[in-house]
Design a protein around this motif. Structure first.
Motif, PDB file in Angstrom:
ATOM      1  N   GLU A   1       0.817  -1.207   0.000  1.00  0.00           N
ATOM      2  CA  GLU A   1       0.000   0.000   0.000  1.00  0.00           C
ATOM      3  C   GLU A   1       0.854   1.261   0.000  1.00  0.00           C
ATOM      4  OE1 GLU A   1      -3.069   0.584  -0.748  1.00  0.00           O
ATOM      5  OE2 GLU A   1      -3.347  -1.550  -1.062  1.00  0.00           O
ATOM      6  N   ASP A   2       2.022   1.210   0.635  1.00  0.00           N
ATOM      7  CA  ASP A   2       2.842   2.426   0.647  1.00  0.00           C
ATOM      8  C   ASP A   2       3.876   2.447  -0.480  1.00  0.00           C
ATOM      9  OD1 ASP A   2       3.633   0.271   2.138  1.00  0.00           O
ATOM     10  OD2 ASP A   2       5.010   1.421   3.381  1.00  0.00           O
ATOM     11  N   GLN A   3       4.055   1.354  -1.184  1.00  0.00           N
ATOM     12  CA  GLN A   3       4.985   1.323  -2.310  1.00  0.00           C
ATOM     13  C   GLN A   3       4.252   0.731  -3.505  1.00  0.00           C
ATOM     14  OE1 GLN A   3       8.663   1.678  -2.947  1.00  0.00           O
ATOM     15  NE2 GLN A   3       8.302   3.266  -1.432  1.00  0.00           N
ATOM     16  N   ARG A   4       3.429   1.551  -4.164  1.00  0.00           N
ATOM     17  CA  ARG A   4       2.612   1.009  -5.247  1.00  0.00           C
ATOM     18  C   ARG A   4       3.142   1.478  -6.588  1.00  0.00           C
ATOM     19  NH1 ARG A   4      -1.628  -1.522  -6.187  1.00  0.00           N
ATOM     20  NH2 ARG A   4      -2.333  -1.738  -4.043  1.00  0.00           N
ATOM     21  N   PHE A   5       3.475   0.518  -7.455  1.00  0.00           N
ATOM     22  CA  PHE A   5       3.987   0.849  -8.777  1.00  0.00           C
ATOM     23  C   PHE A   5       2.977   0.536  -9.876  1.00  0.00           C
ATOM     24  CE2 PHE A   5       7.700   0.425  -6.174  1.00  0.00           C
ATOM     25  CZ  PHE A   5       8.530   1.429  -6.630  1.00  0.00           C
ATOM     26  N   SER A   6       2.103  -0.448  -9.609  1.00  0.00           N
ATOM     27  CA  SER A   6       1.081  -0.785 -10.598  1.00  0.00           C
ATOM     28  C   SER A   6      -0.240  -0.954  -9.848  1.00  0.00           C
ATOM     29  CB  SER A   6       1.462  -2.067 -11.343  1.00  0.00           C
ATOM     30  OG  SER A   6       1.245  -3.184 -10.524  1.00  0.00           O
TER      31      SER A   6
ATOM     32  N   PRO B   1       5.432   6.918 -10.180  1.00  0.00           N
ATOM     33  CA  PRO B   1       5.201   5.952  -9.101  1.00  0.00           C
ATOM     34  C   PRO B   1       6.450   5.886  -8.210  1.00  0.00           C
ATOM     35  CG  PRO B   1       4.885   4.961 -11.281  1.00  0.00           C
ATOM     36  CD  PRO B   1       5.535   6.279 -11.492  1.00  0.00           C
ATOM     37  N   PRO B   2       6.367   5.394  -6.994  1.00  0.00           N
ATOM     38  CA  PRO B   2       5.178   4.812  -6.378  1.00  0.00           C
ATOM     39  C   PRO B   2       4.196   5.872  -5.870  1.00  0.00           C
ATOM     40  CG  PRO B   2       7.045   4.718  -4.867  1.00  0.00           C
ATOM     41  CD  PRO B   2       7.573   5.256  -6.154  1.00  0.00           C
ATOM     42  N   HIS B   3       2.937   5.598  -6.100  1.00  0.00           N
ATOM     43  CA  HIS B   3       1.886   6.435  -5.533  1.00  0.00           C
ATOM     44  C   HIS B   3       0.602   5.629  -5.523  1.00  0.00           C
ATOM     45  CE1 HIS B   3      -0.037   7.190  -9.441  1.00  0.00           C
ATOM     46  NE2 HIS B   3       1.159   7.359  -9.941  1.00  0.00           N
ATOM     47  N   PRO B   4      -0.378   6.035  -4.738  1.00  0.00           N
ATOM     48  CA  PRO B   4      -1.640   5.271  -4.679  1.00  0.00           C
ATOM     49  C   PRO B   4      -2.401   5.354  -5.993  1.00  0.00           C
ATOM     50  CG  PRO B   4      -1.454   6.781  -2.818  1.00  0.00           C
ATOM     51  CD  PRO B   4      -0.368   7.132  -3.764  1.00  0.00           C
TER      52      PRO B   4
ATOM     53  N   LEU C   1      -7.125   6.402 -10.062  1.00  0.00           N
ATOM     54  CA  LEU C   1      -8.314   6.248 -10.908  1.00  0.00           C
ATOM     55  C   LEU C   1      -9.402   5.435 -10.245  1.00  0.00           C
ATOM     56  CD1 LEU C   1      -6.517   5.460 -14.273  1.00  0.00           C
ATOM     57  CD2 LEU C   1      -7.198   7.672 -13.400  1.00  0.00           C
ATOM     58  N   GLY C   2      -9.213   5.105  -8.995  1.00  0.00           N
ATOM     59  CA  GLY C   2     -10.205   4.289  -8.299  1.00  0.00           C
ATOM     60  C   GLY C   2      -9.547   3.719  -7.067  1.00  0.00           C
ATOM     61  N   ASP C   3     -10.359   3.467  -6.043  1.00  0.00           N
ATOM     62  CA  ASP C   3      -9.767   3.072  -4.785  1.00  0.00           C
ATOM     63  C   ASP C   3      -9.322   1.621  -4.774  1.00  0.00           C
ATOM     64  OD1 ASP C   3      -9.981   5.539  -3.764  1.00  0.00           O
ATOM     65  OD2 ASP C   3     -11.956   5.225  -2.851  1.00  0.00           O
ATOM     66  N   ASP C   4     -10.069   0.763  -5.455  1.00  0.00           N
ATOM     67  CA  ASP C   4      -9.627  -0.620  -5.497  1.00  0.00           C
ATOM     68  C   ASP C   4      -9.452  -1.032  -6.949  1.00  0.00           C
ATOM     69  OD1 ASP C   4     -12.174  -0.787  -6.352  1.00  0.00           O
ATOM     70  OD2 ASP C   4     -12.930  -2.004  -4.696  1.00  0.00           O
ATOM     71  N   GLU C   5      -8.978  -2.259  -7.110  1.00  0.00           N
ATOM     72  CA  GLU C   5      -8.688  -2.740  -8.453  1.00  0.00           C
ATOM     73  C   GLU C   5      -9.908  -2.691  -9.358  1.00  0.00           C
ATOM     74  OE1 GLU C   5      -6.359  -6.492  -9.150  1.00  0.00           O
ATOM     75  OE2 GLU C   5      -5.954  -6.114  -7.040  1.00  0.00           O
ATOM     76  N   GLU C   6     -11.048  -3.103  -8.789  1.00  0.00           N
ATOM     77  CA  GLU C   6     -12.243  -3.200  -9.606  1.00  0.00           C
ATOM     78  C   GLU C   6     -12.638  -1.828 -10.145  1.00  0.00           C
ATOM     79  OE1 GLU C   6     -15.120  -5.589  -7.745  1.00  0.00           O
ATOM     80  OE2 GLU C   6     -16.506  -5.482  -9.434  1.00  0.00           O
ATOM     81  N   GLU C   7     -12.672  -0.848  -9.242  1.00  0.00           N
ATOM     82  CA  GLU C   7     -13.050   0.502  -9.634  1.00  0.00           C
ATOM     83  C   GLU C   7     -12.047   1.063 -10.638  1.00  0.00           C
ATOM     84  OE1 GLU C   7     -13.877   4.430  -7.119  1.00  0.00           O
ATOM     85  OE2 GLU C   7     -14.161   2.560  -5.995  1.00  0.00           O
ATOM     86  N   TYR C   8     -10.773   0.792 -10.373  1.00  0.00           N
ATOM     87  CA  TYR C   8      -9.702   1.299 -11.221  1.00  0.00           C
ATOM     88  C   TYR C   8      -9.866   0.797 -12.655  1.00  0.00           C
ATOM     89  CZ  TYR C   8      -4.862   2.693 -12.279  1.00  0.00           C
ATOM     90  OH  TYR C   8      -3.750   3.289 -12.786  1.00  0.00           O
TER      91      TYR C   8
END
Lengths: 191, 811
Positions: free
Chosen positions: A85-90, A155-158, A161-168
């Protein structure tokens, strides 16, 4: 052999000085200025690869290694890693932490981009791949990643485009409709 | 014979020789006739013909369940002339005489049923293959390619779950990918007996669930990752480390305990990424424990020694090999024969043999002992008389456990100390109600899972308990743990019991190299192959193989003797390999001995307490960097293959010893494991004198009514150095608890769940109190080496010693 025969050859050289030149400076510069233009490749020319990004700047590459698997020249090396969650690249669970293409080996066949399940890997038209050492021709992830366009963030950043994978992912494309096209129904539609 | 053929596919092939002609069933599969033992499942009968029916839930070592419905076949004739109206699951269908089966190869009905099943399974299966660790070695992927439709007709939205969910620190669950085959839940219920996971909910929402208050902390949890036919259960440790096509697999053996599991070790770029259980039906079947699976990173930590270290002005500094070897030569020459060799218990047979030969022919001493733990003269005599020189065909094996009429466990907790023995016993208990008797101070969780009958025995009272043990006959197998070395008279009582009743004895050490070290002769009174140092003929026999005119007949010092002599400086030098100070019977006096010894050579992979006190540290190759053999507790050779060919330390123990021998002006006789094994093979089959069986008296120390005695043993996942770096594994280590009976607790004023401090005059350790009425009154049980809590070191007490206990933290 006459006295001037040995000078006759220089005559050819001398005459050439007054003809239009064929040589050209590259990419631009001296010589025939009209011809001194960068080569324009065909739009689908197989050039250097690029690792694409999602619109918020996150990487599309999931580190699945399918490109490396498909590569007939064994030119690609990938290692996957876990996003946190704190190191998000994809946007998903996994990203490619190491990505290398060895352009001394690459034969530009394009099987890697066909294998890529996320369209992360595509080819550009860039073909000027000459350099002075072997090491410089092993392109790493930094060399291959697409440049950040306006609106993108390094990146890394949250996920933006959406909070979870599905929304994204369901937000892409913006139609809000699932992509229902398959090869068969496309064929039926066109025939 | 009670084990029927339907139990396992392996048993099927093994049992046919016995059951031939008695119970054969002939059926026709795809028009081909095949005869199989009665009770064989159709899916196995088809395997015999080389017909692979796709399957997910079917596993030869688990009970059939028919959960996934993938193995559909058409049954035109059940053997009674009537066919089945619909396709049947071949994994739950027993072969019948005259039965006709059409698989997907000949029957469009079966083919359609299988393809339809796959299509249904894939409806809710996410398209995770690129990010799934199973991708590339996934039965679902493979069988979809071989038996499925090319395209899905499903256009709806897939069911999703949050993912991944950790069901323990090591195992991650992805419920979207699950095909509900129930392999994991059946494994945990039927094989390991830790049913912390189960299928919950119904219909499309059915999922593998874990008890809210218990994580899935089984010692065998890694197996569910391996048997999961999809990527629903993945390893936290291996997560995204590699793809199957990156990995180079090597079949090798596990170095952790004496169970002798075959392993498949996978490395990528010379770094081991994961270890899987190998399939060896005679030993570990297809299982292993979590230590064997996850504890493999200890060799790549910062404390790995890659260069020789030499002590100069009190500080260890890197040195070249010639310099270090010269320093060892000077030190050992000065010590003469006042030198001892401690080999630890983790060496391959070949390396142990090299140490033994180095001690006897190069250094000229019998001071060699492999026991870096509690050891006694009685144990040495027992090992020399009963364990040494026994070939596999005469020793107790896993198959004997399967056949035994009764198994008695003395000083051994199989689940903690030899997990594959535990699995074998549990299988026999489950399949044929094998009676298991545990002579122990309490009924441990592992023994409870074996439905063991507890013979409540106060610690150090095993000898008397063995003498009084009822109902032991020739069909009984008595398994003795290495802990009995600390109980005077116990091993003698076991030998007497076997003598009296005809029961068979097997000694089960904890470490992988101990049986091998005994065969190699790493004991002060024992030459290789069970020859005795005291026996002239044996010395001549060994001496002629080694090309030396005479061997020392003077009995050497054992580990206790060597440490004592080192403390009072009568022993001038020690060569130590792969031992830890914390493992010795009394770590404090062992530390004192290593401080006082004049010259200490440590041959090590990693810096250790001993290496830190050594004059010279020589870096040895890791086990994954060398070849060799272990002998498991059965005396079965277990091959160790070289996994990592990119050596960081190119010197194996044998090469180090050969180089030292050369420098000392002598010859070790071999320079690699193959030559060492060949020489050891020449020494096998000794038919001369053997040691007498031990006849030591039990101590008459009885438990006083108000005093509290210590009971303790090591747990599988504890403070071993081989667990270093395996962080996920260590998170599943059992919580350090102290166990009391209710009466004892009431007397000592201890409440369940509160901290309790166990102490002696040397020190105190704090545990969480657990009340357990199987514990003998007047006894407290604590784990020997819970993380950071070394009982032998802090309390200076071993099993049977008096301790105190009071509620609250240490003062």
């Amino acid at each position: 052999m006459g006295l001037f025969d040995q000078w006759a050859g220089f005559g050819v050289t001398f005459m050439t000085m007054f003809r239009p030149t064929f040589t050209q400076g590259y990419p631009e510069g001296w010589g025939n200025k009209k011809k001194a233009k960068e080569k324009v490749t065909a739009p689908r020319f197989h050039g250097r690869h690029q690792l694409n990004r999602w619109p918020d700047g996150l990487e599309k590459c999931v580190g699945c290694e399918l490109c490396a698997w498909a590569c007939p020249a064994d030119a690609i090396y990938v290692e996957g890693s876990d996003n946190s969650e704190d190191q998000r690249f994809s946007p998903g669970e996994r990203y490619g932490s190491t990505y290398q293409i060895n352009y001394l080996r690459c034969i530009f066949c394009g099987l890697c981009i066909e294998a890529c399940p996320t369209r992360a890997l595509t080819m550009t038209n860039e073909f000027k791949l000459a350099d002075y050492s072997r090491a410089k021709l092993i392109f790493t992830k930094e060399d291959l990643l697409a440049p950040l366009l306006p609106g993108m963030e390094q990146p890394p950043h949250p996920r933006r485009l959406g909070d979870d994978e599905e929304e994204y992912f369901r937000g892409l494309p913006a139609t809000g409709q699932s992509d229902l096209r398959t090869w068969t129904n496309q064929k039926e539609a066109t025939s | 014979m009670t084990v029927t053929a339907k139990d396992t596919g392996k048993d099927t092939s093994k049992d046919t020789s016995v059951e031939q002609a008695v119970d054969q069933v002939t059926l026709t599969i795809d028009g081909i006739e095949v005869s199989v033992p009665k009770g064989t499942l159709v899916i196995r009968a088809a395997e015999r013909l080389g017909i692979a029916i796709p399957r997910f839930c079917d596993h030869p070592l688990l009970d059939p369940v028919g959960a996934c419905r993938q193995c559909m076949v058409e049954v035109p004739d059940m053997g009674n002339g009537r066919g089945m109206p619909k396709p049947q699951a071949s994994c739950t269908l027993e072969a019948m005489p005259g039965m006709k089966i059409n698989t997907q190869l000949t029957s469009p009905v079966a083919e359609k049923a299988q393809a339809g099943m796959l299509e249904l399974l894939l409806i809710n299966h996410p398209l995770d293959c690129p990010i799934c660790d199973k991708g590339g070695e996934c039965p679902l992927q493979n069988q979809t390619m071989s038996n499925g439709y090319g395209e899905s007709r499903y256009g709806g939205v897939k069911r999703t779950f949050p993912k991944p969910v950790p069901i323990s620190a090591q195992v991650l669950l992805d419920r979207e990918r699950c095909v509900l085959c129930a392999r994991c839940t059946r494994f945990s219920e039927q094989i390991s007996g830790d049913p912390f996971i189960a299928l919950v909910e119904r219909g499309a929402l059915q999922q593998v669930g874990v008890y809210a208050e218990h994580p899935y902390d089984s010692y065998f949890s890694g197996n569910v990752i391996q048997i999961c036919p999809v990527g629903a259960l993945t390893s936290a440790d291996y997560r995204f480390q590699a793809r199957p096509f990156d990995l180079v697999s090597t079949t090798t053996s596990c170095e952790h305990c004496a169970s002798g599991c075959q392993l498949r070790t996978d490395h990528r770029h010379y770094q081991v990424k994961r270890r899987l259980a190998g399939a060896d039906p005679e030993v570990n079947e297809e299982w292993n424990c979590d230590i064997g699976r996850f504890a493999f990173v200890y060799g790549r930590l910062h404390d790995r020694v890659t260069m020789p270290l030499l002590r100069e002005d009190g500080v260890l500094r890197p040195a070249s090999w010639p310099e270090a070897i010269d320093a060892v030569v000077v030190g050992l020459k000065a010590a003469g024969s006042q030198v001892g060799v401690l080999t630890g218990g983790r060496l391959t047979v070949e390396a142990a043999y090299a140490y033994q030969r180095f001690a006897r022919t190069v250094l000229g001493t019998n001071n060699i002992d492999f026991r870096a733990r509690v050891a006694s003269a009685e144990e040495e005599q027992f090992l020399a008389s009963t364990v040494a020189g026994v070939a596999l065909d005469r020793s107790v094996t896993y198959a004997d456990l399967d056949r035994a009429g009764k198994v008695v466990l003395v000083g051994l907790e199989p689940e903690e100390e030899s997990p594959i023995i535990f699995l074998r016993l549990r299988k026999a208990v489950r399949k044929r109600k094998l009676p298991v008797v545990a002579v122990a101070p309490l009924l441990s969780n592992g023994n409870a899972k074996l439905s063991a009958t507890l013979v409540q025995t106060a610690p150090a009272g095993e000898a008397d308990a063995l003498a009084a043990l009822p109902d032991v006959d020739a069909g009984t197998v008595v398994l003795l743990g290495e802990r009995l070395a600390g109980v005077p008279g116990a091993l003698s009582a076991a030998v007497a019991l076997a003598d009296r009743t005809g029961a068979r004895l097997a000694w089960v050490p904890r470490r992988a190299g101990e049986v091998g070290a005994i065969e190699a002769g790493c004991l002060p009174t024992l030459l290789p192959g069970g020859r005795l140092v005291a026996d002239g003929a044996a010395r001549v026999d060994a001496g002629s193989t080694w090309g030396v005119s005479s061997l020392s007949a003077e009995p050497g010092l054992d580990v206790n003797g060597m440490l004592g002599a080192a403390s009072d400086e009568t022993l001038k030098a020690l060569v130590v390999s792969g031992a830890e100070i914390g493992d010795f019977a009394d770590p404090v006096s062992a530390r004192d001995a290593f401080e006082h010894v004049g010259f200490l050579v440590s041959i090590e992979n990693r810096l250790s307490d001993i290496a830190a006190r050594a004059n010279v540290v020589l870096p040895a190759a890791l086990l994954e960097e060398q070849t060799g053999t272990f002998l498991d507790w059965e005396h079965r050779p277990r091959r160790v293959d070289r996994v990592n060919k990119e050596l960081r330390s190119p010197m194996t123990d044998i090469r180090i010893l050969a180089a030292l021998s050369d420098a000392l002006g002598s010859d070790l006789g071999f320079r690699n494991a193959v030559q060492a094994a060949a020489e050891l093979a020449e020494l096998s089959g000794w038919d001369g004198n053997r040691a007498e069986v031990p006849a030591f008296a039990a101590s008459d120390d009885t438990i006083t009514p108000d005093g509290l005695r210590l009971a303790t043993w090591r747990q599988l996942i504890d403070d071993s150095r081989h667990n270093d770096g395996a962080d996920e594994l260590m998170e599943t280590a059992p919580a350090p608890v102290a166990r009391f009976s209710t009466a004892t607790a009431a007397r000592a004023g201890i409440t369940e769940g509160e901290p309790v401090t166990v102490g002696t005059d040397r020190g105190q350790l704090t545990y969480l109190a657990v009340l357990d009425d199987t514990v003998v009154d007047g006894v407290v049980w604590v784990p020997s080496r819970a993380p950071g809590q070394n009982v032998a070191e802090t309390l200076g007490a071993r099993a049977g010693d008096p301790v105190t206990a009071k509620e609250g933290f240490a003062s």
